[in-house]
Design a protein around this motif. Structure first.
Motif: not given
Length: 278
Positions: A133, A135, A159-165, A169
């Motif tokens: 989710y 870093e 620091k959200w990973k791509s598409g995991k915020d 969502r």
């Protein structure tokens, strides 16, 4: 009665009791002055008590630290301790969506640190294992008094990973499916880290600091307590069922005795030993 009428009546009363009233008013004024003096002493003692209580809290807060550390080391041996604790807490669980729970499975440690003078604020640290989710290894939120004495807060930027915020969502899911779903998912738990609108009334922070942190084990063990209660209820139901069966067996036994033959055959009743007819 009008104000003028009241004044007139007071004047008439005063004219009848001038001497007594003058004495009474003087005594009342003296009493008020003495009450004020006594109240000042009470206020002074209250301030002194607050200072003494603060010193005691500071002393025992330091004494508790080694035990908090030892507890954290022991908790680390229990998988999913913190996510289970949060899910079992009635107020915190209301803030958790399904994906929040998934993310919190990677939560390995929680620490609450009160600042040295205690009254000035505290910090909550969430330690996470490597996860899909974000870093960050640690997410923190800090509450303190600013220069003007007003409560304020600040927190780690996630620091959200791509598409995991999960915060984005959550809002997108509610916008698209809100009309179809009778029960909407709550706003993501992780939006708490970006909410600084009213630091003086941050319920989640206060719940974690004052309710969960002092004794998280009581919430981790909630399911076990429920299971024990459930087992107790099942035992009671089993006992009642056996009593009903025994009563039915007694009735059947009586009917069997009436129908038994003369050749001494063995008769059986439900859940009972065989009865030998004579």
């Amino acid at each position: 009665m009008s104000a003028s009428a009241v004044k007139v009546s007071k004047k008439e009363l005063n004219s009848n009791h001038d001497g007594a009233d003058e004495t009474s008013e003087k005594e009342q004024q003296e009493a008020i002055e003495h009450i004020d003096e006594v109240q000042n002493e009470i206020d002074r003692l209250n301030e002194q008590a607050s200072e003494e209580i603060l010193k005691v809290e500071q002393k025992y807060n330091k004494l508790r630290q080694p035990f908090f550390q030892k507890r954290s080391e022991l908790i680390a041996k229990i998988p999913n301790f913190w996510v289970t604790t949060f899910v079992n807490h009635p107020q915190v669980s209301a803030l958790l969506g399904e994906e929040d729970e998934e993310a919190l499975h990677y939560l390995s440690r929680v620490e609450v640190t009160e600042f040295e003078d205690i009254k000035s604020g505290y910090r909550i640290d969430f330690y996470f294992d490597e996860n899909p989710y974000f870093e960050n290894k640690v997410l923190s939120k800090e509450f303190h008094l600013n220069e003007s004495g007003d409560p304020s807060s600040k927190s780690t930027e996630i620091k959200w990973k791509s598409g995991k915020d999960l915060t984005k969502r959550s809002s997108q899911t509610q916008n698209k499916a809100g009309r179809k779903r009778q029960h909407e998912e709550p706003e993501s738990f992780f939006t708490w880290f970006t909410d600084h609108a009213d630091a003086g009334a941050d319920e989640l922070g206060e719940v974690i600091k004052d309710d969960i942190w002092p004794n998280p084990l009581q919430y981790y063990l909630v399911p076990d307590m429920d299971d024990e209660e459930g087992e107790g209820e099942d035992d009671e139901e089993d006992e009642e069922g056996l009593e009903d069966i025994d009563e039915e067996g007694d009735e059947d036994g009586e009917e069997d005795e009436e129908d038994e033959g003369e050749d001494g055959e063995v008769k059986w009743s439900k859940l009972r030993k065989p009865v030998l007819s004579l």
